[in-house]
Write a protein that holds these residues in place. Sequence first.
Motif, PDB file in Angstrom:
ATOM      1  N   THR A 113       4.066   7.512   7.738  1.00 48.91           N
ATOM      2  CA  THR A 113       3.670   6.310   7.009  1.00 48.91           C
ATOM      3  C   THR A 113       3.289   6.641   5.564  1.00 48.91           C
ATOM      4  OG1 THR A 113       1.355   6.436   7.732  1.00 48.91           O
ATOM      5  CG2 THR A 113       2.885   5.134   9.101  1.00 48.91           C
ATOM      6  N   ALA A 114       3.223   7.922   5.225  1.00 54.54           N
ATOM      7  CA  ALA A 114       2.958   8.326   3.836  1.00 54.54           C
ATOM      8  C   ALA A 114       4.167   7.937   2.988  1.00 54.54           C
ATOM      9  CB  ALA A 114       2.712   9.826   3.752  1.00 54.54           C
ATOM     10  N   ALA A 115       3.907   7.602   1.750  1.00 60.70           N
ATOM     11  CA  ALA A 115       4.987   7.167   0.866  1.00 60.70           C
ATOM     12  C   ALA A 115       4.847   7.819  -0.504  1.00 60.70           C
ATOM     13  CB  ALA A 115       4.957   5.643   0.718  1.00 60.70           C
ATOM     14  N   VAL A 116       5.988   7.988  -1.147  1.00 59.03           N
ATOM     15  CA  VAL A 116       5.985   8.507  -2.512  1.00 59.03           C
ATOM     16  C   VAL A 116       5.320   7.467  -3.402  1.00 59.03           C
ATOM     17  CG1 VAL A 116       7.419   9.224  -4.461  1.00 59.03           C
ATOM     18  CG2 VAL A 116       8.096   9.818  -2.131  1.00 59.03           C
ATOM     19  N   ARG A 117       4.336   7.926  -4.142  1.00 59.32           N
ATOM     20  CA  ARG A 117       3.630   7.009  -5.052  1.00 59.32           C
ATOM     21  C   ARG A 117       4.351   6.995  -6.395  1.00 59.32           C
ATOM     22  NH1 ARG A 117      -2.569   8.767  -3.524  1.00 59.32           N
ATOM     23  NH2 ARG A 117      -2.249   8.488  -1.301  1.00 59.32           N
ATOM     24  N   PRO A 118       4.216   5.873  -7.109  1.00 59.91           N
ATOM     25  CA  PRO A 118       4.867   5.769  -8.425  1.00 59.91           C
ATOM     26  C   PRO A 118       4.389   6.883  -9.368  1.00 59.91           C
ATOM     27  CG  PRO A 118       3.979   3.644  -7.735  1.00 59.91           C
ATOM     28  CD  PRO A 118       3.488   4.660  -6.758  1.00 59.91           C
ATOM     29  N   LEU A 159       3.087  15.422   0.195  1.00 56.90           N
ATOM     30  CA  LEU A 159       2.737  16.439   1.190  1.00 56.90           C
ATOM     31  C   LEU A 159       1.248  16.359   1.540  1.00 56.90           C
ATOM     32  CD1 LEU A 159       3.931  18.769   2.848  1.00 56.90           C
ATOM     33  CD2 LEU A 159       3.315  20.288   0.958  1.00 56.90           C
ATOM     34  N   ARG A 160       0.396  16.195   0.535  1.00 51.95           N
ATOM     35  CA  ARG A 160      -1.050  16.057   0.798  1.00 51.95           C
ATOM     36  C   ARG A 160      -1.337  14.814   1.636  1.00 51.95           C
ATOM     37  NH1 ARG A 160      -1.355  18.213  -4.431  1.00 51.95           N
ATOM     38  NH2 ARG A 160      -1.326  16.145  -5.371  1.00 51.95           N
ATOM     39  N   GLN A 161      -0.667  13.704   1.310  1.00 47.56           N
ATOM     40  CA  GLN A 161      -0.840  12.475   2.096  1.00 47.56           C
ATOM     41  C   GLN A 161      -0.467  12.702   3.559  1.00 47.56           C
ATOM     42  OE1 GLN A 161       0.777   8.640   0.733  1.00 47.56           O
ATOM     43  NE2 GLN A 161       1.381   9.764  -1.110  1.00 47.56           N
ATOM     44  N   ARG A 162       0.692  13.317   3.771  1.00 48.93           N
ATOM     45  CA  ARG A 162       1.185  13.543   5.133  1.00 48.93           C
ATOM     46  C   ARG A 162       0.211  14.425   5.916  1.00 48.93           C
ATOM     47  NH1 ARG A 162       6.028  12.576   6.923  1.00 48.93           N
ATOM     48  NH2 ARG A 162       6.050  14.493   8.148  1.00 48.93           N
ATOM     49  N   ARG A 163      -0.259  15.485   5.278  1.00 49.12           N
ATOM     50  CA  ARG A 163      -1.170  16.402   5.961  1.00 49.12           C
ATOM     51  C   ARG A 163      -2.510  15.734   6.266  1.00 49.12           C
ATOM     52  NH1 ARG A 163       0.302  22.052   2.770  1.00 49.12           N
ATOM     53  NH2 ARG A 163       2.243  22.407   3.907  1.00 49.12           N
ATOM     54  N   ALA A 164      -3.000  14.929   5.359  1.00 50.11           N
ATOM     55  CA  ALA A 164      -4.256  14.222   5.594  1.00 50.11           C
ATOM     56  C   ALA A 164      -4.104  13.227   6.743  1.00 50.11           C
ATOM     57  CB  ALA A 164      -4.709  13.502   4.326  1.00 50.11           C
ATOM     58  N   LYS A 165      -3.007  12.493   6.757  1.00 49.36           N
ATOM     59  CA  LYS A 165      -2.781  11.536   7.847  1.00 49.36           C
ATOM     60  C   LYS A 165      -2.702  12.260   9.193  1.00 49.36           C
ATOM     61  CE  LYS A 165      -0.611   7.768   5.314  1.00 49.36           C
ATOM     62  NZ  LYS A 165      -1.366   6.629   5.807  1.00 49.36           N
ATOM     63  N   ALA A 166      -1.974  13.365   9.238  1.00 48.13           N
ATOM     64  CA  ALA A 166      -1.853  14.129  10.483  1.00 48.13           C
ATOM     65  C   ALA A 166      -3.217  14.653  10.925  1.00 48.13           C
ATOM     66  CB  ALA A 166      -0.868  15.277  10.305  1.00 48.13           C
ATOM     67  N   GLU A 167      -4.010  15.131   9.983  1.00 47.20           N
ATOM     68  CA  GLU A 167      -5.334  15.675  10.297  1.00 47.20           C
ATOM     69  C   GLU A 167      -6.241  14.623  10.925  1.00 47.20           C
ATOM     70  OE1 GLU A 167      -9.193  17.566   7.973  1.00 47.20           O
ATOM     71  OE2 GLU A 167      -7.224  17.650   7.005  1.00 47.20           O
ATOM     72  N   PHE A 168      -6.083  13.373  10.510  1.00 52.72           N
ATOM     73  CA  PHE A 168      -6.941  12.311  11.012  1.00 52.72           C
ATOM     74  C   PHE A 168      -6.266  11.448  12.074  1.00 52.72           C
ATOM     75  CE2 PHE A 168      -8.902  13.524   7.029  1.00 52.72           C
ATOM     76  CZ  PHE A 168     -10.225  13.664   7.430  1.00 52.72           C
ATOM     77  N   GLY A 169      -5.204  11.993  12.682  1.00 58.75           N
ATOM     78  CA  GLY A 169      -4.572  11.334  13.816  1.00 58.75           C
ATOM     79  C   GLY A 169      -3.673  10.168  13.466  1.00 58.75           C
ATOM     80  N   GLU A 170      -3.333  10.034  12.214  1.00 58.55           N
ATOM     81  CA  GLU A 170      -2.431   8.963  11.788  1.00 58.55           C
ATOM     82  C   GLU A 170      -0.999   9.490  11.732  1.00 58.55           C
ATOM     83  OE1 GLU A 170      -3.730   6.880   8.256  1.00 58.55           O
ATOM     84  OE2 GLU A 170      -5.820   7.362   8.711  1.00 58.55           O
ATOM     85  N   ASP A 171      -0.058   8.592  11.661  1.00 62.24           N
ATOM     86  CA  ASP A 171       1.361   8.956  11.590  1.00 62.24           C
ATOM     87  C   ASP A 171       1.704   9.422  10.177  1.00 62.24           C
ATOM     88  OD1 ASP A 171       4.111   9.171  11.633  1.00 62.24           O
ATOM     89  OD2 ASP A 171       4.470   7.095  12.231  1.00 62.24           O
ATOM     90  N   LEU A 212       7.586  17.062  -9.124  1.00 64.75           N
ATOM     91  CA  LEU A 212       6.756  18.028  -8.402  1.00 64.75           C
ATOM     92  C   LEU A 212       5.407  17.413  -8.043  1.00 64.75           C
ATOM     93  CD1 LEU A 212       7.581  21.319 -10.289  1.00 64.75           C
ATOM     94  CD2 LEU A 212       7.744  20.964  -7.811  1.00 64.75           C
ATOM     95  N   ASP A 213       4.798  16.712  -8.980  1.00 68.10           N
ATOM     96  CA  ASP A 213       3.521  16.052  -8.692  1.00 68.10           C
ATOM     97  C   ASP A 213       3.674  15.052  -7.553  1.00 68.10           C
ATOM     98  OD1 ASP A 213       2.257  17.511 -10.678  1.00 68.10           O
ATOM     99  OD2 ASP A 213       2.334  15.903 -12.162  1.00 68.10           O
ATOM    100  N   GLN A 214       4.773  14.300  -7.556  1.00 68.79           N
ATOM    101  CA  GLN A 214       5.011  13.328  -6.488  1.00 68.79           C
ATOM    102  C   GLN A 214       5.212  14.026  -5.140  1.00 68.79           C
ATOM    103  OE1 GLN A 214       8.240  11.250  -8.601  1.00 68.79           O
ATOM    104  NE2 GLN A 214       7.075   9.360  -8.274  1.00 68.79           N
ATOM    105  N   CYS A 215       5.947  15.124  -5.133  1.00 67.84           N
ATOM    106  CA  CYS A 215       6.176  15.861  -3.884  1.00 67.84           C
ATOM    107  C   CYS A 215       4.863  16.415  -3.330  1.00 67.84           C
ATOM    108  CB  CYS A 215       7.162  17.008  -4.107  1.00 67.84           C
ATOM    109  SG  CYS A 215       8.868  16.505  -4.301  1.00 67.84           S
ATOM    110  N   TRP A 216       4.076  17.051  -4.198  1.00 63.42           N
ATOM    111  CA  TRP A 216       2.795  17.604  -3.739  1.00 63.42           C
ATOM    112  C   TRP A 216       1.875  16.499  -3.234  1.00 63.42           C
ATOM    113  CZ3 TRP A 216       2.401  22.210  -2.174  1.00 63.42           C
ATOM    114  CH2 TRP A 216       3.060  23.273  -2.788  1.00 63.42           C
ATOM    115  N   ASP A 217       1.868  15.359  -3.920  1.00 61.13           N
ATOM    116  CA  ASP A 217       1.050  14.232  -3.482  1.00 61.13           C
ATOM    117  C   ASP A 217       1.497  13.736  -2.112  1.00 61.13           C
ATOM    118  OD1 ASP A 217      -0.895  11.940  -4.009  1.00 61.13           O
ATOM    119  OD2 ASP A 217       0.995  10.847  -3.782  1.00 61.13           O
TER     120      ASP A 217
END
Length: 82
Positions: free
Chosen positions: A68-73, A53-65, A46-51
């Motif tokens: 390119t977000a990845a599951v962190r260890p 999702l946060r990465q993806r949303r932050a990248k989208a907010e700042f115009g990035e793809d 769950l922590d990995q999924c939420w992380d």
Amino acid sequence: MDHMYDDDQILANIGALVEEERALRQRVGGLLPEELTRLAELEVQLDQCWDLLRQRRAKAEFGEDPDTAAVRPAAEVESYRS
């Protein structure tokens, strides 16, 4: 979570993990050792999924793809709690 997911898929995965976690926590009479292990695994996933999702949303907010977000260890994601 080894391949690319979109936000809806991540949210669906979170929902399924939460449902399984809730079912384990509601068990009467305590949990077996393997169930306790599974509960700990669910919390990490769950922590990995939420992380992710946060990465993806932050990248989208700042115009990035967001793809390119990845599951962190697990060790990295779990260290955020410290």
